[in-house]
Design an enzyme around this catalytic site. Structure first.
Site, mmCIF file in Angstrom:
data_model
loop_
_atom_site.group_PDB
_atom_site.id
_atom_site.type_symbol
_atom_site.label_atom_id
_atom_site.label_comp_id
_atom_site.label_asym_id
_atom_site.label_seq_id
_atom_site.Cartn_x
_atom_site.Cartn_y
_atom_site.Cartn_z
ATOM 1 N N CYS A 1 0.584 -1.016 -0.257
ATOM 2 C CA CYS A 1 -0.002 0.207 0.226
ATOM 3 C C CYS A 1 0.843 1.265 -0.383
ATOM 4 O O CYS A 1 1.559 1.517 0.952
ATOM 5 C CB CYS A 1 -1.048 -0.149 1.108
ATOM 6 S SG CYS A 1 -2.458 1.650 1.549
ATOM 7 N N CYS B 1 -1.246 3.620 1.899
ATOM 8 C CA CYS B 1 -0.803 4.148 3.467
ATOM 9 C C CYS B 1 0.966 3.879 4.046
ATOM 10 O O CYS B 1 1.710 5.305 5.242
ATOM 11 C CB CYS B 1 -0.690 2.500 4.049
ATOM 12 S SG CYS B 1 -2.492 2.121 3.123
ATOM 13 N N ASP B 2 1.901 3.837 3.193
ATOM 14 C CA ASP B 2 3.483 3.461 3.516
ATOM 15 C C ASP B 2 4.262 4.306 3.019
ATOM 16 O O ASP B 2 5.552 4.670 3.049
ATOM 17 C CB ASP B 2 3.827 2.287 3.994
ATOM 18 C CG ASP B 2 3.460 1.466 4.218
ATOM 19 O OD1 ASP B 2 2.879 1.924 5.902
ATOM 20 O OD2 ASP B 2 2.434 0.319 4.316
#
Ligand code: NAP
Length: 306
Positions: free
Chosen positions: A132, A135-136
């Protein structure tokens, strides 16, 4: 006894909820591990009709949730372990904390990111291995990172990561991207993205803290092996459908996708319907999942009225 339980809260699940709630069936949704589904881990969605300026994935899912709740949908944040058919034709849906009964069930559990199957993957998740970028990505500023895959997801993730990383390697097992032309052209024109063609990652190499240090690569044409330093690897090689908890209530294809009755969302079990990426390996779009969610809701309504 519920009329409808919807398992999964992605595009298919919320659309099924909006339709069944408006039909006064008071659906109960069970959300699973990733509430909101795959769009919560994407950035801008440019191809969902009605949003000419684009809309962020999480915002689109928030709006679907509000719309479903507005008409009386109830949502429980629980993971379903098993679904069983009862002798009276109803379903028992078990989570760790509850047993629910329902006359119909709509499976909209989507699909989970696929990994390569290398030995230390589990240990590396969150320590330099992820699927992701949204997300990261921000955790890896000014360092080299890699994306594995050649589809739209890989190109989208690579483009997004150029906002943070010093360099983004795009590792693909062939010499041509699978992605749509617009996404592929955009990725290949980005000066921060360096494609590594005809190659596969054979090992993730770690530093003394157990975090990602480099990837070991093999060129599939020449057989040559090499190492490339990266702080994070983003895996974008497709998905595995979340269908294993259904036992023999459904037939699956060789990749685990639920087989629907042709042209329908009904499965081989009466009263059990499947919609979205858990059953669709062909289109796999937010809008097609939403369309199937609508179809499953209409089929469930008809099943109940008969
Ligand atoms: P995908 O289209 O199935 O692409 C998966 C990629 O991973 C392919 O390039 C494949 O290589 C590669 N791959 C698969 N298994 C591999 C393995 N074991 N080792 C190395 N590489 C492997 O998946 P996706 O990119 O996630 O896209 C899924 C669907 O969502 C598509 O329909 C796509 O159009 C859609 N999508 C749309 C958007 C958008 O329009 N904004 C964004 C993301 C996704 P090969 O090419 O050699 O098979």
């Amino acid at each position: 006894m519920e009329d409808v339980i919807i398992i999964g809260t992605g595009c298919a699940g919320y659309t099924a909820a909006i339709y069944t709630a408006r039909a006064n069936l008071k659906p109960l949704m069970l959300s699973g591990m990733q509430p909101g589904g795959q769009l919560t881990t994407t950035t801008e969605v440019e191809n969902f009709p009605g949003h000419p300026e684009g809309i962020m994935g999480p915002e689109l899912m928030n709006r679907m949730q509000k719309q479903a709740e507005k008409f009386g949908t109830r949502i429980q944040y629980e993971q379903v372990d098993i679904v069983e058919k009862q002798p009276d034709g109803t379903f028992l849906v078990k989570t760790a904390s509850h047993d629910y009964s329902s006359k119909t069930v709509i499976i909209a559990t989507g699909a989970a990111p696929r990994h390569l199957g290398l030995p230390n993957e589990k240990e590396l998740i969150g320590r330099g291995l992820t699927s992701c970028a949204t997300c990261d990505g921000a955790f890896y500023p000014d360092v080299p990172v890699a994306v594995i895959g050649g589809g739209d997801s890989a190109c989208e993730e690579a483009g997004f990561l150029t906002r943070f990383a010093s360099k983004v390697y795009l590792v693909h097992r062939r010499d041509e991207l699978r992605a749509s032309k617009i996404m592929a052209d955009r990725a290949l024109a980005n000066p921060k993205i360096t494609p590594i063609w005809n190659s596969t990652v054979t090992a993730y190499l770690t530093d003394e803290k157990g975090e990602m240090r480099a990837m070991k690569l093999q060129n599939l044409v020449t057989g040559e092996e090499s190492e490339t330093e990266v702080k994070c690897v983003f895996v974008a090689i497709g998905h595995v459908p979340n269908s294993s908890f259904l036992g023999d209530l459904v037939d699956l294809d060789e990749n685990g996708y639920i087989l629907q009755i042709p042209g329908r969302t009904a499965t081989k079990t009466a009263g059990l319907f499947a919609a979205g990426d858990v059953a669709d390996h062909f289109y796999r779009q937010a809008i097609t999942a939403a369309g199937q969610g609508c179809a499953a809701a209409l089929e469930a309504e008809r099943y109940l009225s008969h």
